[in-house]
Design an enzyme around this catalytic site. Structure first.
Site, PDB file in Angstrom:
ATOM      1  N   ASN A 114      16.839 -22.216 -13.376  1.00 48.03           N
ATOM      2  CA  ASN A 114      15.725 -23.118 -13.995  1.00 48.03           C
ATOM      3  C   ASN A 114      15.714 -22.929 -15.568  1.00 48.03           C
ATOM      4  O   ASN A 114      16.040 -21.983 -16.098  1.00 48.03           O
ATOM      5  CB  ASN A 114      14.113 -22.461 -13.681  1.00 48.03           C
ATOM      6  CG  ASN A 114      14.069 -22.433 -12.136  1.00 48.03           C
ATOM      7  OD1 ASN A 114      14.434 -23.177 -11.505  1.00 48.03           O
ATOM      8  ND2 ASN A 114      13.381 -21.406 -11.704  1.00 48.03           N
ATOM      9  N   GLN A 173      11.306 -21.989 -15.829  1.00 48.57           N
ATOM     10  CA  GLN A 173      12.095 -20.906 -16.361  1.00 48.57           C
ATOM     11  C   GLN A 173      11.016 -20.015 -16.843  1.00 48.57           C
ATOM     12  O   GLN A 173       9.947 -20.485 -17.614  1.00 48.57           O
ATOM     13  CB  GLN A 173      12.878 -21.269 -17.493  1.00 48.57           C
ATOM     14  CG  GLN A 173      13.723 -20.048 -17.844  1.00 48.57           C
ATOM     15  CD  GLN A 173      14.844 -20.382 -18.932  1.00 48.57           C
ATOM     16  OE1 GLN A 173      14.880 -21.597 -19.404  1.00 48.57           O
ATOM     17  NE2 GLN A 173      15.609 -19.468 -19.084  1.00 48.57           N
ATOM     18  N   HIS A 220      20.014 -17.097 -16.248  1.00 47.86           N
ATOM     19  CA  HIS A 220      20.247 -16.515 -14.861  1.00 47.86           C
ATOM     20  C   HIS A 220      20.517 -17.333 -13.721  1.00 47.86           C
ATOM     21  O   HIS A 220      20.004 -18.424 -13.771  1.00 47.86           O
ATOM     22  CB  HIS A 220      19.194 -15.500 -14.577  1.00 47.86           C
ATOM     23  CG  HIS A 220      17.679 -16.005 -14.510  1.00 47.86           C
ATOM     24  ND1 HIS A 220      17.170 -16.307 -15.748  1.00 47.86           N
ATOM     25  CD2 HIS A 220      17.038 -16.307 -13.590  1.00 47.86           C
ATOM     26  CE1 HIS A 220      15.922 -16.659 -15.189  1.00 47.86           C
ATOM     27  NE2 HIS A 220      15.737 -16.813 -14.256  1.00 47.86           N
ATOM     28  N   HIS A 261      19.547 -17.771  -9.720  1.00 46.76           N
ATOM     29  CA  HIS A 261      19.002 -17.245  -8.651  1.00 46.76           C
ATOM     30  C   HIS A 261      19.808 -17.375  -7.200  1.00 46.76           C
ATOM     31  O   HIS A 261      20.442 -18.371  -7.319  1.00 46.76           O
ATOM     32  CB  HIS A 261      17.652 -17.794  -8.280  1.00 46.76           C
ATOM     33  CG  HIS A 261      16.622 -17.798  -9.263  1.00 46.76           C
ATOM     34  ND1 HIS A 261      15.356 -17.078  -9.066  1.00 46.76           N
ATOM     35  CD2 HIS A 261      16.328 -18.218 -10.610  1.00 46.76           C
ATOM     36  CE1 HIS A 261      14.760 -17.186 -10.123  1.00 46.76           C
ATOM     37  NE2 HIS A 261      15.325 -17.941 -10.832  1.00 46.76           N
TER      38      HIS A 261
HETATM   39  P1  5GP Z   1      12.931 -17.867 -13.594  1.00 48.36           P
HETATM   40  O1  5GP Z   1      11.511 -18.200 -13.472  1.00 48.36           O
HETATM   41  O2  5GP Z   1      13.066 -17.814 -15.066  1.00 48.36           O
HETATM   42  O3  5GP Z   1      13.856 -18.822 -13.259  1.00 48.36           O
HETATM   43  O4  5GP Z   1      13.328 -16.654 -13.000  1.00 48.36           O
HETATM   44  C1  5GP Z   1      12.780 -15.039 -13.313  1.00 48.36           C
HETATM   45  C2  5GP Z   1      12.809 -14.536 -12.381  1.00 48.36           C
HETATM   46  O5  5GP Z   1      12.717 -13.207 -12.612  1.00 48.36           O
HETATM   47  C3  5GP Z   1      11.344 -14.535 -11.348  1.00 48.36           C
HETATM   48  O6  5GP Z   1      11.837 -14.762 -10.089  1.00 48.36           O
HETATM   49  C4  5GP Z   1      10.784 -13.178 -11.630  1.00 48.36           C
HETATM   50  O7  5GP Z   1      10.214 -12.603 -10.441  1.00 48.36           O
HETATM   51  C5  5GP Z   1      12.103 -12.258 -12.169  1.00 48.36           C
HETATM   52  N1  5GP Z   1      11.710 -11.248 -12.695  1.00 48.36           N
HETATM   53  C6  5GP Z   1      10.841 -11.111 -13.773  1.00 48.36           C
HETATM   54  N2  5GP Z   1      10.519  -9.950 -14.436  1.00 48.36           N
HETATM   55  C7  5GP Z   1      11.408  -9.097 -13.763  1.00 48.36           C
HETATM   56  C8  5GP Z   1      11.673  -7.715 -13.646  1.00 48.36           C
HETATM   57  O8  5GP Z   1      11.103  -6.925 -14.376  1.00 48.36           O
HETATM   58  N3  5GP Z   1      12.448  -7.264 -12.702  1.00 48.36           N
HETATM   59  C9  5GP Z   1      13.204  -7.977 -11.831  1.00 48.36           C
HETATM   60  N4  5GP Z   1      13.825  -7.389 -11.043  1.00 48.36           N
HETATM   61  N5  5GP Z   1      12.892  -9.326 -11.730  1.00 48.36           N
HETATM   62  C10 5GP Z   1      11.896  -9.872 -12.666  1.00 48.36           C
END
Ligand code: 5GP
Ligand code: ZN
Length: 143
Positions: free
Chosen positions: A85, A92, A98, A100
């Site tokens: 994202n 995001q 990152h 997924h």
């Molecule tokens: P995004 O929404 O930016 O694509 O994904 C970020 C991801 O990071 C989310 O799925 C969320 O659950 C995960 N995430 C956020 N904070 C932490 C954390 O402190 N530890 C871990 N293991 N995952 C996290």
């Protein structure tokens, strides 16, 4: 900088790490879409896909292919999503680049987005805008 993924990379915050090398670290998402939902990050902070240097991106994608195969085998998944994202509008929430990797099982897919339709010749004009933009910076691709 206040970045949870930098803290995980530096071991200032805990995570369930499944893989680590000099440049990258992979760990389980704390709010998984499915069990085993894994995140891969570069240890160095880059905001998103566009700001990641291409050599690093290539290495991370290669690692992503390997880890996706390992996850699929380990969890007997039927398939997986590998997604990134980019930007608030794209969902995001952590602004440290990152991937997924989300294991998938038959009939569990719930992320299919709504689709819209092009009207008359709209598809051509969208394609034209994109082609113009691609051509404008083509030297970056081939240079
Ligand atoms: P995004 O929404 O930016 O694509 O994904 C970020 C991801 O990071 C989310 O799925 C969320 O659950 C995960 N995430 C956020 N904070 C932490 C954390 O402190 N530890 C871990 N293991 N995952 C996290
Ligand atoms: Zn960071």
């Amino acid at each position: 900088m206040d970045c949870i993924f930098c803290e995980i990379a530096s071991k200032d915050s805990e995570a369930e790490i499944v893989f680590e090398n000099e440049k990258f670290i992979a760990f389980l998402d704390i709010n998984p879409i499915n069990y085993g939902h894994t995140l891969i990050i570069p240890k160095v902070h880059y905001d998103n896909f566009l700001t990641m240097p291409v050599e690093e991106l290539t290495a991370m994608t290669k690692l992503g292919q390997y880890l996706a195969g390992s996850i699929k085998r380990a969890l007997k998944a039927d398939g997986f999503n590998i997604i990134s994202n980019n930007g608030l509008s794209a969902g995001q929430s952590v602004f440290h680049f990152h991937y997924h990797i989300i294991p998938r099982y038959d009939n569990d897919f719930q992320m299919r987005p709504r689709t819209i339709e092009y009207k008359s010749s709209e598809i051509e004009s969208y394609a034209e805008k994109i082609r113009e933009s691609i051509l404008k910076y083509e030297s970056l691709l081939n240079g």
